[in-house]
Design a protein around this motif. Structure first.
Motif, PDB file in Angstrom:
ATOM      1  N   VAL A   1      -3.361  29.688 -30.751  1.00  0.00           N
ATOM      2  CA  VAL A   1      -3.105  28.242 -30.719  1.00  0.00           C
ATOM      3  C   VAL A   1      -4.088  27.494 -31.598  1.00  0.00           C
ATOM      4  O   VAL A   1      -3.731  26.518 -32.273  1.00  0.00           O
ATOM      5  CB  VAL A   1      -3.191  27.725 -29.265  1.00  0.00           C
ATOM      6  CG1 VAL A   1      -2.948  26.224 -29.213  1.00  0.00           C
ATOM      7  CG2 VAL A   1      -2.208  28.471 -28.377  1.00  0.00           C
ATOM      8  N   VAL A   2      -5.318  27.953 -31.617  1.00  0.00           N
ATOM      9  CA  VAL A   2      -6.390  27.277 -32.344  1.00  0.00           C
ATOM     10  C   VAL A   2      -6.761  28.117 -33.558  1.00  0.00           C
ATOM     11  O   VAL A   2      -7.015  29.322 -33.449  1.00  0.00           O
ATOM     12  CB  VAL A   2      -7.616  27.082 -31.433  1.00  0.00           C
ATOM     13  CG1 VAL A   2      -8.765  26.470 -32.210  1.00  0.00           C
ATOM     14  CG2 VAL A   2      -7.243  26.210 -30.239  1.00  0.00           C
ATOM     15  N   ASP A   3      -6.788  27.485 -34.717  1.00  0.00           N
ATOM     16  CA  ASP A   3      -7.115  28.204 -35.945  1.00  0.00           C
ATOM     17  C   ASP A   3      -8.604  28.177 -36.255  1.00  0.00           C
ATOM     18  O   ASP A   3      -9.188  29.166 -36.692  1.00  0.00           O
ATOM     19  CB  ASP A   3      -6.332  27.615 -37.127  1.00  0.00           C
ATOM     20  CG  ASP A   3      -4.830  27.852 -36.982  1.00  0.00           C
ATOM     21  OD1 ASP A   3      -4.471  28.897 -36.404  1.00  0.00           O
ATOM     22  OD2 ASP A   3      -4.054  27.015 -37.441  1.00  0.00           O
ATOM     23  N   GLY A   4      -9.221  27.052 -36.090  1.00  0.00           N
ATOM     24  CA  GLY A   4     -10.634  26.940 -36.443  1.00  0.00           C
ATOM     25  C   GLY A   4     -11.114  25.523 -36.246  1.00  0.00           C
ATOM     26  O   GLY A   4     -10.492  24.719 -35.546  1.00  0.00           O
ATOM     27  N   GLY A   5     -12.243  25.200 -36.856  1.00  0.00           N
ATOM     28  CA  GLY A   5     -12.788  23.862 -36.773  1.00  0.00           C
ATOM     29  C   GLY A   5     -13.431  23.578 -35.432  1.00  0.00           C
ATOM     30  O   GLY A   5     -13.899  24.475 -34.716  1.00  0.00           O
ATOM     31  N   ALA A   6     -13.437  22.289 -35.059  1.00  0.00           N
ATOM     32  CA  ALA A   6     -14.095  21.855 -33.829  1.00  0.00           C
ATOM     33  C   ALA A   6     -13.443  22.469 -32.597  1.00  0.00           C
ATOM     34  O   ALA A   6     -14.114  22.757 -31.606  1.00  0.00           O
ATOM     35  CB  ALA A   6     -14.071  20.334 -33.738  1.00  0.00           C
ATOM     36  N   GLU A   7     -12.136  22.682 -32.645  1.00  0.00           N
ATOM     37  CA  GLU A   7     -11.441  23.254 -31.492  1.00  0.00           C
ATOM     38  C   GLU A   7     -11.878  24.701 -31.251  1.00  0.00           C
ATOM     39  O   GLU A   7     -12.062  25.126 -30.109  1.00  0.00           O
ATOM     40  CB  GLU A   7      -9.931  23.157 -31.698  1.00  0.00           C
ATOM     41  CG  GLU A   7      -9.408  21.725 -31.725  1.00  0.00           C
ATOM     42  CD  GLU A   7      -7.903  21.660 -31.880  1.00  0.00           C
ATOM     43  OE1 GLU A   7      -7.329  22.715 -32.253  1.00  0.00           O
ATOM     44  OE2 GLU A   7      -7.316  20.595 -31.642  1.00  0.00           O
ATOM     45  N   ALA A   8     -12.030  25.468 -32.312  1.00  0.00           N
ATOM     46  CA  ALA A   8     -12.487  26.848 -32.168  1.00  0.00           C
ATOM     47  C   ALA A   8     -13.899  26.893 -31.604  1.00  0.00           C
ATOM     48  O   ALA A   8     -14.216  27.731 -30.747  1.00  0.00           O
ATOM     49  CB  ALA A   8     -12.436  27.563 -33.522  1.00  0.00           C
ATOM     50  N   ARG A   9     -14.739  25.981 -32.053  1.00  0.00           N
ATOM     51  CA  ARG A   9     -16.111  25.943 -31.528  1.00  0.00           C
ATOM     52  C   ARG A   9     -16.113  25.612 -30.034  1.00  0.00           C
ATOM     53  O   ARG A   9     -16.895  26.179 -29.262  1.00  0.00           O
ATOM     54  CB  ARG A   9     -16.934  24.913 -32.314  1.00  0.00           C
ATOM     55  CG  ARG A   9     -17.135  25.289 -33.776  1.00  0.00           C
ATOM     56  CD  ARG A   9     -18.185  24.422 -34.433  1.00  0.00           C
ATOM     57  NE  ARG A   9     -17.711  23.055 -34.651  1.00  0.00           N
ATOM     58  CZ  ARG A   9     -17.111  22.649 -35.769  1.00  0.00           C
ATOM     59  NH1 ARG A   9     -16.890  23.515 -36.759  1.00  0.00           N
ATOM     60  NH2 ARG A   9     -16.729  21.390 -35.915  1.00  0.00           N
TER      61      ARG A   9
END
Length: 277
Positions: free
Chosen positions: A76-84
């Protein structure tokens, strides 16, 4: 009917007083109450040994659960702030599972089974019992938290450079969550309710910590701000940035530490309240 002379009565009274004086003088004084730090060390060591034997399977469950959540979120999450946010929340979730959920169950069992009576007879301060148990359960989460943070960083392509911040995140988040778990277990009127509250607390840490804050509705976002583990999650998530804002990290850790002090103080009060009942 015979009457004893007054001199005999006086002599007997004097002998009785002398015997009482000798008994009082020969009585051993009571042992002094144990000081906080030695008592804390003893309780911590005992609880850590117990947790190491009884809780290792549950630590594996907590670690695999957090890694499984990250694998699911990877789609669902690729990267960026959401991945962190996902990686940081999953790492702190291991702390919540052990320090909050299991500690609430432990103190609930201790209260229901009369174990508090045993601790109440020992010459140790109440704070040593609460802090020792909380510290042991929080320390027990270190391996799982490290494994989860490393696995999540590799899974989402995040840098491993600043994972040393776990040295601060784990004890501070652990103290806040362990204090909350201990308070829930000690204040719950029944053991089953303590277990339920521990499960609900861990579920809150899962939903409010792992999910990115930007995707949460407003009222739920406010509840996230009240959760003690949130500030540990935020501090860890910020360190995944290429250039972390260390001032913000320090503020998050300071808030987490302050919440930990308050929650442990409440747990100590709850222990005193439960021990005298």
């Amino acid at each position: 009917m015979s009457t004893l002379p007054a001199e005999a009565l006086t002599t007997d009274a004097r002998v009785g007083r002398d015997q009482d004086t000798e008994i009082t003088a020969g009585a051993a004084p009571l042992a002094p109450r144990a000081r906080l730090l030695p008592a804390l060390g003893a309780v911590y060591t005992a609880q850590l040994s117990r947790a190491r034997v009884a809780r290792i399977p549950l630590l594996f469950v907590a670690t695999f659960q957090s890694i499984g959540i990250m694998v699911l979120m990877r789609g669902v999450v690729d990267g960026g702030a959401e991945a962190r946010a996902v990686v940081a929340g999953s790492a702190v979730l291991v702390v919540a599972f052990v320090a909050l959920n299991l500690l609430a169950q432990y103190f609930g069992q201790l209260r229901a089974g009369g174990g508090l009576d045993h601790y109440a007879t020992l010459p140790v301060p109440p704070a040593a019992v609460v802090l020792g148990a909380a510290g042991a359960y929080a320390s027990f989460t270190v391996p799982g938290t490290v494994v989860t943070a490393v696995a999540g960083s590799l899974l989402f392509g995040l840098p491993l450079t600043h994972l040393w911040i776990l040295v601060a995140v784990v004890p501070l988040s652990g103290a806040a969550l362990a204090g909350l778990g201990a308070a829930l277990g000690l204040l719950a009127p029944r053991q089953e309710l303590a277990t339920l509250l521990g499960q609900l607390g861990m579920s809150a840490a899962l939903l409010l910590g792992v999910l990115p804050a930007e995707r949460l509705p407003g009222p739920i976002g406010w509840a996230r701000d009240l959760l003690p583990s949130t500030y540990g999650v935020e501090a860890l998530a910020r360190t995944f940035d290429p250039h972390p804002d260390w001032t913000a990290v320090a503020i998050d850790l300071a808030v987490c530490g302050a919440v930990g002090v308050v929650s442990l103080a409440v747990a100590t009060w709850a222990y005193r309240r439960a021990a005298v009942r």
